[in-house]
Each structure stands twice: as structure tokens, then as C-alpha cells.
Design an enzyme around this catalytic site. Structure first.
Site, PDB file in Angstrom:
ATOM      1  N   GLY A  42       6.607  -5.992  15.903  1.00 42.50           N
ATOM      2  CA  GLY A  42       7.628  -4.979  16.152  1.00 42.50           C
ATOM      3  C   GLY A  42       8.972  -5.289  15.523  1.00 42.50           C
ATOM      4  O   GLY A  42       9.918  -4.522  15.667  1.00 42.50           O
ATOM      5  N   ASP A 184      -4.085  -0.276  -3.268  1.00 44.58           N
ATOM      6  CA  ASP A 184      -4.051   1.008  -3.983  1.00 44.58           C
ATOM      7  C   ASP A 184      -2.983   1.001  -5.067  1.00 44.58           C
ATOM      8  O   ASP A 184      -2.238   1.966  -5.226  1.00 44.58           O
ATOM      9  CB  ASP A 184      -3.804   2.147  -2.987  1.00 44.58           C
ATOM     10  CG  ASP A 184      -4.147   3.524  -3.568  1.00 44.58           C
ATOM     11  OD1 ASP A 184      -4.990   3.591  -4.489  1.00 44.58           O
ATOM     12  OD2 ASP A 184      -3.578   4.527  -3.104  1.00 44.58           O
TER      13      ASP A 184
END
Length: 361
Positions: A42, A184
Site C-alpha cells: 500500500g 507487454d
């Protein structure tokens, strides 16, 4: 019988819409927070949230006239008096995990936004069915197959772009407690800002490797991407390592600096996997750009694959022989990345080599 006035009906509709947006904000926010906790406990950069009304106004209700990339639903807009790119996903090959992919894009973008070679995330909107990303404005890079030859990038800009993207990928691999693998890396995920700085984007398929591990294996139906850019091992087994990105980057170099372009784009459909298709597509796999270029190098026909337009764009103070040597250096580095020449390097090594080639005059 009760009759509603137009004013009352309008108010009810507005309340329903507000409640719907609040529900989506909470549900989408929960998924995003879970991803942030998984990736970095977080501890990411703060993520600003925009309202649905702000996004709709910025894009003129997602007007087609503001569409930058038609099939990727990326829009230009003005938000708080600054130009922005707004990424809106409304389709997915895997409908069940569309939300997870978008939240992964937001989470990783927030983690790397302080680095100049990533497309900066300005915030997001969680009030739509699928969250919307708001990023700094930048232009998609013109590529080899552009119909306008005047838009082709010269040598200096190309070597600068690939160097900066190599630096960005190295940052992903080495900065965080969990190694981040982009998976990617391809031209459609590279942008240029107004200063000509290259920006890597598109983290929907980004995968994190657990601390202490060197790989992660994804399920068969989660192997996806552009065929030419898929590392052989990843395509065949679903195994993801740092070299998954190194391979893709090698193909990026080949597409950037040669006259040979990719074969096909391939992603498996929702009810099939790349593993099931792999044998049927073996002939296509054997014709991938890295294999074809390797053959030309073996046959000492390297000059035939170099892009003459790039050679012409190199400095007039360089001899033809020196220009070719620099191009050959990039090409041989690309073949190392794809495993066709020597040991496959780490991305940090690739970035250092590209800096050396860039400085060489």
C-alpha cells in the site's frame, strides 16, 4: 395512483445515479487497494481521484473526436486546465478479470510515476463500471509502418527512445521488493512527451515475482500478448522471468532498427489458451522476426536487414562503415536479448550497452 412531477423524477434519477457511482467507487476502490497492498504494502504514491462528471466533461462525453487510439479507447482531454490522456477500457479478452487488469495498470503506474521514463499517472476515476486512468498528455510514437515517411524517427531519436525504455524496464526489475515484469513491451505502449522523452505505459499485464523467487508461472489461459514479442519459454509454458521482458525488448530493437517487421498479433480467446494453439501455430512461431534476422546474420547478409532510412538519418560526419557498425551493434545486442547470440543479458546491461552505442561517434 401516484404521479411524479418532472422535477421529482429528475431528482430520483440523479439520486440513483449518485448511489450507483458511490457503489462503483467503493467496489473498484476495494480491488485497487488489494492490488496496492499485494504489490507494495500500500506504500505507493498518492492516487488522486476524479469524478465521473469531470471525466465526461474533459472528453466531451467520450466523443469520438477526442479518440486518440481507436481500438484502445484512449482519449485526449482537458482536465483542470491541462491536456491529459484518458484511458478507458470497455472490453477485454477475459471479461472476468477486466477490473483486475485495470487496477493493476493503475497500481503499477502509481508506483513508477516519479520516474521520468514512465507515462505519469495523474489520477483515476472509480465511478464507472471499469476505472478510468488519467495520465499526462504524450503522443504515441510514430513507427516503421507509418504511411508518412516524413514521420519516421531518425537514428538519434530511435537510440534515445530505446535507451530510455531500457532504463524504465530496468527500474521495474530492480527497484521494488517484488520484481515487476511488464510482459507487454511493444511500440503501442511507448509514448513521447513534448520534450522528446520516452515514456513506458500499459501495465495491465504486469506480473510481480514474489520476494526471494526468480520466476512465476501463470495459468495456461493467461498467456497473452503480441506473438512476435512473446518469449518462447513464456509462450510455451507460461513461465515468467526477467528474461520475458528482455526478449520482448530485443524484438523491439529489431522492429526499431531493421526493415523487417512483426508477423502477427495473437491473444487467445476467452475459451482457449495459447498452449492449445501453440502447435498449430508452430510454423508462424518459426517465422518470427528474431528467427528471421538471426538467419540473415548467420548467412552474413546483415546489410540486407538494416533499414536504409535510418542509415541516411545518421550524422553526415560519420563514414558509411561507422554507421553500419553502430547499427550492427544494436542488432547484435537485440539477438543477445532474444537468445540467438551468446548469454542473454539483464536489462541493466542492455541499458548500459545502449548508452555506449549512443555515445559512440
Amino acid at each position: 395512483m401516484r404521479f411524479w412531477s418532472k422535477k421529482t423524477t429528475k431528482k430520483l434519477k440523479k439520486n440513483l445515479e449518485a448511489n450507483q457511482r458511490l457503489r462503483l467507487f467503493q467496489e473498484n476502490g476495494k480491488v485497487l487497494l488489494e492490488d496496492l497492498i499485494e504489490l507494495c504494502n500500500g506504500k505507493s504514491n498518492p492516487i488522486k481521484t476524479f469524478s465521473a462528471n469531470e471525466i465526461l466533461e474533459a472528453t466531451d462525453n467520450f466523443s469520438e473526436s477526442n479518440l486518440v487510439v481507436r481500438f484502445e479507447f484512449m482519449y485526449r482531454g482537458m482536465l483542470q486546465n491541462r491536456p491529459v490522456l484518458i484511458k478507458r477500457a470497455i472490453w477485454s479478452l477475459y471479461k472476468s478479470d477486466t477490473l483486475e487488469k485495470i487496477c493493476r495498470d493503475i497500481a503499477v503506474s502509481s508506483m513508477v510515476s516519479g520516474h521520468k521514463n514512465f507515462l505519469k499517472l495523474l489520477g483515476c476515476c472509480l465511478e464507472f463500471e471499469h476505472p478510468v486512468l488519467v495520465c499526462e498528455y504524450a503522443e504515441r510514437i510514430p513507427f516503421n509502418n507509418t504511411p508518412n515517411p516524413d514521420m519516421l524517427l531518425p537514428w538519434g531519436m530511435r537510440i534515445k527512445i530505446v535507451k530510455e525504455i531500457a532504463i524504465a524496464v530496468s527500474y521495474l526489475h530492480t527497484t521494488f521488493s517484488r520484481t515487476m515484469i511488464h510482459t507487454d513491451i511493444q511500440p503501442s505502449n511507448i509514448f513521447l512527451d513534448s520534450n522528446g522523452t520516452a515514456k513506458l505505459s500499459g501495465f495491465c499485464l504486469c506480473v510481480s515475482i514474489p520476494e526471494g523467487e526468480t520466476f512465476v508461472k501463470v495459468h495456461a489461459d493467461r498467456v497473452e500478448g503480441t506473438l512476435d514479442y512473446l518469449e518462447y519459454n513464456y509462450a510455451a509454458t507460461g513461465l515468467i522471468t526477467e528474461y520475458t521482458d528482455v526478449f520482448s525488448f530485443g524484438v523491439l530493437l529489431q522492429n526499431f532498427f531493421t526493415r523487417m517487421y512483426g508477423v502477427v498479433d495473437y491473444c487467445c480467446s476467452e475459451d482457449e489458451s495459447l498452449f492449445e494453439e501453440f502447435e498449430d501455430k508452430q510454423n508462424v512461431m518459426n517465422m518470427r522476426i528474431s528467427d528471421r534476422i538471426s538467419i540473415f546474420v548467420q548467412e552474413e547478409r546483415i546489410f540486407e536487414v538494416l533499414d536504409p532510412n535510418i542509415l541516411e538519418s545518421m550524422g553526415d560526419d560519420e563514414t558509411e562503415e561507422h554507421k553500419i557498425r553502430r547499427m550492427e551493434a544494436v542488432l547484435m545486442l537485440s539477438l543477445r536479448c532474444t537468445g540467438h547470440r551468446g548469454d542473454v543479458p539483464k536489462m541493466m546491461e542492455v541499458a548500459k550497452e545502449l548508452k555506449r552505442i549512443e555515445r559512440c561517434t
